[in-house]
Scaffold this active site. Structure first.
Site, PDB file in Angstrom:
ATOM      1  N   ASN A  78     -23.153  38.679  13.889  1.00 37.96           N
ATOM      2  CA  ASN A  78     -23.803  38.909  12.599  1.00 37.96           C
ATOM      3  C   ASN A  78     -24.329  40.344  12.588  1.00 37.96           C
ATOM      4  O   ASN A  78     -25.300  40.657  13.272  1.00 37.96           O
ATOM      5  CB  ASN A  78     -24.953  37.896  12.448  1.00 37.96           C
ATOM      6  N   LYS A  97     -25.737  41.883  10.217  1.00 35.69           N
ATOM      7  CA  LYS A  97     -26.918  42.039   9.353  1.00 35.69           C
ATOM      8  C   LYS A  97     -26.773  43.320   8.526  1.00 35.69           C
ATOM      9  O   LYS A  97     -25.667  43.685   8.160  1.00 35.69           O
ATOM     10  CB  LYS A  97     -28.203  42.004  10.195  1.00 35.69           C
ATOM     11  N   HIS A 131     -29.274  31.606   7.091  1.00 37.39           N
ATOM     12  CA  HIS A 131     -29.860  32.380   8.193  1.00 37.39           C
ATOM     13  C   HIS A 131     -31.372  32.457   7.976  1.00 37.39           C
ATOM     14  O   HIS A 131     -31.837  32.562   6.839  1.00 37.39           O
ATOM     15  CB  HIS A 131     -29.249  33.782   8.233  1.00 37.39           C
ATOM     16  N   GLU A 144     -33.430  34.724   8.212  1.00 37.11           N
ATOM     17  CA  GLU A 144     -33.913  35.895   7.455  1.00 37.11           C
ATOM     18  C   GLU A 144     -33.747  35.657   5.946  1.00 37.11           C
ATOM     19  O   GLU A 144     -34.556  36.129   5.156  1.00 37.11           O
ATOM     20  CB  GLU A 144     -33.175  37.158   7.929  1.00 37.11           C
ATOM     21  N   GLU A 151     -30.560  28.328  15.518  1.00 33.89           N
ATOM     22  CA  GLU A 151     -31.201  29.612  15.783  1.00 33.89           C
ATOM     23  C   GLU A 151     -32.716  29.455  15.698  1.00 33.89           C
ATOM     24  O   GLU A 151     -33.282  29.531  14.595  1.00 33.89           O
ATOM     25  CB  GLU A 151     -30.744  30.651  14.766  1.00 33.89           C
ATOM     26  N   GLY A 179     -33.963  38.233  17.505  1.00 30.06           N
ATOM     27  CA  GLY A 179     -34.340  39.649  17.560  1.00 30.06           C
ATOM     28  C   GLY A 179     -35.596  39.914  18.378  1.00 30.06           C
ATOM     29  O   GLY A 179     -36.159  41.002  18.314  1.00 30.06           O
ATOM     30  N   SER A 237     -31.259  36.160  20.443  1.00 32.73           N
ATOM     31  CA  SER A 237     -31.318  37.027  21.632  1.00 32.73           C
ATOM     32  C   SER A 237     -30.223  36.731  22.670  1.00 32.73           C
ATOM     33  O   SER A 237     -30.465  36.859  23.875  1.00 32.73           O
ATOM     34  CB  SER A 237     -32.711  36.982  22.266  1.00 32.73           C
TER      35      SER A 237
HETATM   36  P1  PGA Z   1     -30.282  38.344  17.696  1.00 31.90           P
HETATM   37  O1  PGA Z   1     -29.934  37.735  16.255  1.00 31.90           O
HETATM   38  O2  PGA Z   1     -29.088  38.076  18.586  1.00 31.90           O
HETATM   39  O3  PGA Z   1     -30.494  39.812  17.472  1.00 31.90           O
HETATM   40  O4  PGA Z   1     -31.503  37.641  18.176  1.00 31.90           O
HETATM   41  C1  PGA Z   1     -29.270  36.514  16.120  1.00 31.90           C
HETATM   42  C2  PGA Z   1     -29.087  36.179  14.675  1.00 31.90           C
HETATM   43  O5  PGA Z   1     -29.967  36.485  13.867  1.00 31.90           O
HETATM   44  O6  PGA Z   1     -28.059  35.593  14.288  1.00 31.90           O
END
Ligand code: PGA
Length: 253
Positions: A9, A11, A94, A96, A165, A171, A211
């Site tokens: 992803n 983003k 997601h 976010e 997730e 993140g 992560s």
């Molecule tokens: P990350 O993000 O690997 O940077 O933690 C995962 C995601 O949001 O899909």
């Protein structure tokens, strides 16, 4: 047997000019494997990246979509537009999007339905916040996200992918332990069984995200119900992303 999936992803990262050499390097370095790989660049990049990845084993996903078919929705992108470009998948729900755009389980259900209707495979994300985990409500939160978000959605391995997730792991560098991931993945599969048949639930790939890095991917992917990874930060580095793909291809799911 569930074929592992590694999804990246992107983003809101990279410009198209940066993404072209990045994708060319990814294609050159792509390991010899038959696992499934999906990348999710921003909307503005999709047609360029789809042209580059044509005839490669790499699938393209959009990062979200509109719940509406078409019409006066300034700034929105429809399932038809995404499918017509050549995308095969779309990330839905997601954390976010849930947090910054107030996307509810009810809204996400509409998005999953229109995606499937348009022959896009939803990669539906679920996960608890840190306080929900601390309150011991993780399993309940995830059950509701699944039951409401997947209402009337076709629950089969070919038409749906789930990503677990945990919000606190995205993140942050705080990764779920393989045991925490396995516990929730097994729970997700259990809930899917109640929404479909045992056999269909067994075929659905459930990815872990939060992560994921080359160093922690093996212990997560070795867990029986962890069928792949949804990678954020680490997918923006070709070597790290390819290392995770290589790890997934060495594990027998
Ligand atoms: P990350 O993000 O690997 O940077 O933690 C995962 C995601 O949001 O899909």
């Amino acid at each position: 047997m569930r074929k592992p999936i590694i999804a990246g992803n992107w983003k809101m990262n990279t410009t198209v000019s940066e993404a072209i050499p990045f994708t060319e390097t990814l294609i050159k370095s792509y390991p010899n494997t038959d696992i499934e790989t999906i990348i999710a660049p921003p909307f503005t990049h999709l047609s360029t990246i789809l042209a580059l990845t044509k005839n490669t084993p790499i699938y393209c996903a959009a990062q979200t979509l509109s719940e509406s078919k078409d019409g006066a929705y300034t700034g929105d992108i429809s399932a038809n537009m995404i499918h017509d470009l050549g995308c095969s998948h779309v990330i839905i729900g997601h954390s976010e999007r849930r947090a910054y755009h107030n996307e509810t389980n009810e809204l996400l259900n509409k998005k999953c339905l229109i995606a499937q209707k348009t022959n896009l495979i939803p990669l539906y994300c679920v996960g608890e916040t840190e306080s929900q985990r601390d309150n011991n409500s993780t399993l309940e939160v995830i059950k509701t996200q699944l039951i409401t978000g997947l209402n009337n959605v076709t629950i089969t391995g070919k038409k749906l992918i789930i990503a677990y997730e945990p919000v606190w792991a995205i993140g942050t560098g705080k990764v779920a332990t393989p045991e925490q991931a396995q516990e929730v993945h097994a729970h997700i599969r259990n809930v899917l069984t109640t929404l479909s048949t045992n056999e269909e639930a067994e075929n659905i790939r459930i990815l872990y995200g939060g992560s994921v890095k080359p160093e922690n991917s093996q212990s997560l992917l070795e867990k029986p119900d962890v069928d792949g990874a949804l990678v954020g930060g680490a997918c923006l580095n070709v070597n790290s992303f390819c290392d995770i793909i290589k790890t997934a291809s060495t594990i027998n799911v």
